[in-house]
Scaffold this motif. Structure first.
Motif, PDB file in Angstrom:
ATOM      1  N   PRO A 110      37.013  33.751  29.930  1.00 22.71           N
ATOM      2  CA  PRO A 110      36.242  33.646  31.177  1.00 22.71           C
ATOM      3  C   PRO A 110      35.430  34.888  31.521  1.00 22.71           C
ATOM      4  O   PRO A 110      34.451  34.793  32.266  1.00 22.71           O
ATOM      5  CB  PRO A 110      37.309  33.394  32.235  1.00 22.71           C
ATOM      6  N   PHE A 111      35.798  36.037  30.963  1.00 23.36           N
ATOM      7  CA  PHE A 111      35.121  37.266  31.389  1.00 23.36           C
ATOM      8  C   PHE A 111      34.393  37.952  30.238  1.00 23.36           C
ATOM      9  O   PHE A 111      33.960  39.098  30.366  1.00 23.36           O
ATOM     10  CB  PHE A 111      36.133  38.192  32.075  1.00 23.36           C
ATOM     11  N   ASN A 163      45.198  32.515  44.603  1.00 18.94           N
ATOM     12  CA  ASN A 163      44.342  33.562  45.172  1.00 18.94           C
ATOM     13  C   ASN A 163      44.971  34.943  45.035  1.00 18.94           C
ATOM     14  O   ASN A 163      44.316  35.957  45.238  1.00 18.94           O
ATOM     15  CB  ASN A 163      44.053  33.244  46.644  1.00 18.94           C
ATOM     16  N   LEU A 164      46.250  34.994  44.648  1.00 17.53           N
ATOM     17  CA  LEU A 164      46.909  36.294  44.439  1.00 17.53           C
ATOM     18  C   LEU A 164      46.384  36.932  43.156  1.00 17.53           C
ATOM     19  O   LEU A 164      45.884  38.050  43.153  1.00 17.53           O
ATOM     20  CB  LEU A 164      48.426  36.106  44.335  1.00 17.53           C
ATOM     21  N   GLY A 165      46.456  36.145  42.072  1.00 18.65           N
ATOM     22  CA  GLY A 165      45.981  36.668  40.793  1.00 18.65           C
ATOM     23  C   GLY A 165      44.476  36.875  40.801  1.00 18.65           C
ATOM     24  O   GLY A 165      43.936  37.612  39.988  1.00 18.65           O
ATOM     25  N   ALA A 166      43.793  36.240  41.769  1.00 22.41           N
ATOM     26  CA  ALA A 166      42.334  36.357  41.835  1.00 22.41           C
ATOM     27  C   ALA A 166      41.894  37.805  42.033  1.00 22.41           C
ATOM     28  O   ALA A 166      40.752  38.151  41.743  1.00 22.41           O
ATOM     29  CB  ALA A 166      41.793  35.459  42.953  1.00 22.41           C
ATOM     30  N   ALA A 167      42.800  38.639  42.513  1.00 27.40           N
ATOM     31  CA  ALA A 167      42.466  40.058  42.690  1.00 27.40           C
ATOM     32  C   ALA A 167      42.022  40.642  41.350  1.00 27.40           C
ATOM     33  O   ALA A 167      41.021  41.358  41.263  1.00 27.40           O
ATOM     34  CB  ALA A 167      43.678  40.814  43.230  1.00 27.40           C
ATOM     35  N   LEU A 191      38.625  38.758  40.063  1.00 25.17           N
ATOM     36  CA  LEU A 191      37.393  39.195  40.723  1.00 25.17           C
ATOM     37  C   LEU A 191      36.896  40.508  40.120  1.00 25.17           C
ATOM     38  O   LEU A 191      35.692  40.710  39.925  1.00 25.17           O
ATOM     39  CB  LEU A 191      37.627  39.365  42.236  1.00 25.17           C
ATOM     40  N   LYS A 192      37.856  41.382  39.771  1.00 22.81           N
ATOM     41  CA  LYS A 192      37.492  42.665  39.134  1.00 22.81           C
ATOM     42  C   LYS A 192      36.779  42.405  37.795  1.00 22.81           C
ATOM     43  O   LYS A 192      35.713  42.948  37.524  1.00 22.81           O
ATOM     44  CB  LYS A 192      38.770  43.491  38.910  1.00 22.81           C
ATOM     45  N   TYR A 193      37.352  41.511  36.993  1.00 24.81           N
ATOM     46  CA  TYR A 193      36.727  41.195  35.699  1.00 24.81           C
ATOM     47  C   TYR A 193      35.362  40.531  35.921  1.00 24.81           C
ATOM     48  O   TYR A 193      34.386  40.849  35.239  1.00 24.81           O
ATOM     49  CB  TYR A 193      37.604  40.255  34.876  1.00 24.81           C
ATOM     50  N   ALA A 194      35.289  39.642  36.903  1.00 23.92           N
ATOM     51  CA  ALA A 194      34.030  38.923  37.167  1.00 23.92           C
ATOM     52  C   ALA A 194      32.925  39.902  37.582  1.00 23.92           C
ATOM     53  O   ALA A 194      31.758  39.729  37.234  1.00 23.92           O
ATOM     54  CB  ALA A 194      34.246  37.879  38.260  1.00 23.92           C
ATOM     55  N   SER A 195      33.310  40.966  38.266  1.00 18.47           N
ATOM     56  CA  SER A 195      32.294  41.939  38.714  1.00 18.47           C
ATOM     57  C   SER A 195      31.645  42.626  37.515  1.00 18.47           C
ATOM     58  O   SER A 195      30.485  43.029  37.579  1.00 18.47           O
ATOM     59  CB  SER A 195      32.941  42.980  39.642  1.00 18.47           C
ATOM     60  N   GLN A 196      32.350  42.674  36.376  1.00 26.34           N
ATOM     61  CA  GLN A 196      31.766  43.274  35.170  1.00 26.34           C
ATOM     62  C   GLN A 196      30.652  42.383  34.594  1.00 26.34           C
ATOM     63  O   GLN A 196      29.847  42.836  33.787  1.00 26.34           O
ATOM     64  CB  GLN A 196      32.861  43.518  34.119  1.00 26.34           C
ATOM     65  N   LEU A 197      30.611  41.126  35.058  1.00 31.47           N
ATOM     66  CA  LEU A 197      29.537  40.211  34.641  1.00 31.47           C
ATOM     67  C   LEU A 197      28.433  40.158  35.695  1.00 31.47           C
ATOM     68  O   LEU A 197      27.560  39.295  35.661  1.00 31.47           O
ATOM     69  CB  LEU A 197      30.115  38.808  34.428  1.00 31.47           C
ATOM     70  N   GLY A 198      28.528  41.075  36.690  1.00 29.09           N
ATOM     71  CA  GLY A 198      27.512  41.111  37.749  1.00 29.09           C
ATOM     72  C   GLY A 198      27.780  40.103  38.857  1.00 29.09           C
ATOM     73  O   GLY A 198      26.914  39.840  39.697  1.00 29.09           O
ATOM     74  N   HIS A 244      34.910  32.287  45.581  1.00 24.94           N
ATOM     75  CA  HIS A 244      36.225  31.633  45.696  1.00 24.94           C
ATOM     76  C   HIS A 244      37.363  32.550  45.240  1.00 24.94           C
ATOM     77  O   HIS A 244      38.531  32.248  45.467  1.00 24.94           O
ATOM     78  CB  HIS A 244      36.248  30.321  44.902  1.00 24.94           C
ATOM     79  N   LEU A 245      37.015  33.694  44.611  1.00 27.34           N
ATOM     80  CA  LEU A 245      38.042  34.665  44.189  1.00 27.34           C
ATOM     81  C   LEU A 245      38.225  35.767  45.234  1.00 27.34           C
ATOM     82  O   LEU A 245      39.080  36.633  45.088  1.00 27.34           O
ATOM     83  CB  LEU A 245      37.635  35.299  42.850  1.00 27.34           C
ATOM     84  N   ALA A 246      37.412  35.709  46.299  1.00 25.32           N
ATOM     85  CA  ALA A 246      37.451  36.774  47.313  1.00 25.32           C
ATOM     86  C   ALA A 246      38.729  36.697  48.151  1.00 25.32           C
ATOM     87  O   ALA A 246      39.294  35.612  48.329  1.00 25.32           O
ATOM     88  CB  ALA A 246      36.232  36.648  48.228  1.00 25.32           C
TER      89      ALA A 246
END
Ligand code: HEM
Length: 204
Positions: free
Chosen positions: A40-41, A127-131, A134-141, A150-152
């Motif tokens: 996913p990332f 939503n707990l693991g989403a923390a 979301l960090k990994y997703a931010s590396q994709l901009g 939805h990961l916020a």
């Protein structure tokens, strides 16, 4: 570790949230693996595969958040629903929602109020693991304003938002039969997410 997690005689006296964690630990691990198998990332394409799973799962649980009987048990439940957030994320990533509806495997029935508690536990807990996600997703901009809404975390923060939910769960007085329905509901929810991830992997 598994020996520690094998339900012992005392498990029946544990609060529901603890029993749910104890008895779905390995199901969570299987889902974790199935999600990571989508890479996913590693790319936006990989993230789109993950988003399809999140959309189809949130679509299945969304009606529960607006069910009156569940709202009577879980105050503020409608505000917890992340379905609109994941729809906006799909639109950000140019995913066609009609296609996603057609791609989804048959949606399991949720045939009791108690089983629905198990599904809500899985949805809220995700939503707990989403923390981390979301960090990994931010590396994709991507961010809580574009593609990963939805990961916020909620305004009150992930930890407090989760503790409030588990406290509400544990305050509900359930019969043994209802407790088993909730545990089975959570297992079915994890199994549904795993099947969504397998379909997404095969559809790439
Ligand atoms: C790669 C994907 C995932 C990772 C890395 C991950 C990671 C985590 C982590 C670190 C926690 C907190 C554990 C704790 O505080 O003890 C957690 C909790 C949880 N996750 Fe995941 N998760 C992932 C995907 C999912 C998905 C897709 C779902 C369901 C749709 C899910 C459902 C849950 C639930 C229900 C909990 C709460 C467990 C509890 O404390 O009772 N997770 N996850």
């Amino acid at each position: 570790m598994e020996a520690l997690l094998t339900p012992s005689k005392g498990a029946n006296t544990l609060p529901l949230s603890k029993r749910l964690k104890l008895e779905t630990h390995s199901a969570h691990e299987r889902v974790d693996k199935a999600i990571m198998a989508l890479s996913p990332f590693s790319s936006l394409k990989g993230y789109q595969r993950f988003l399809v799973v999140q959309y189809q799962f949130q679509r299945r649980t969304a009606p529960l958040y607006h069910q009156q009987d569940l709202g009577a048990w879980l105050e503020g439940l409608p505000e917890r629903c992340r379905y609109n957030a994941v729809i906006s994320d799909c639109q950000d990533l140019a995913l066609n929602l009609d296609d996603l509806k057609d791609l989804s495997p048959p949606e399991p029935d949720i045939d009791s109020q108690a089983a629905a508690l198990g599904w809500l536990y899985v949805s809220e807990g995700s939503n707990l693991g989403a923390a981390f996600l979301l960090k990994y997703a931010s590396q994709l901009g991507l961010s809580a304003n574009f593609g990963a809404r939805h990961l916020a975390p909620s305004d009150s923060g992930r930890g407090l938002h989760w503790r409030r939910f588990t406290a509400q769960l544990d305050a509900i007085s359930l019969s043994d039969e209802q407790t088993n329905q909730a545990l089975n509901g959570a297992r079915e929810a994890f199994q549904f997410v795993k099947s969504l991830a397998s379909v997404a992997l095969n559809n790439q």
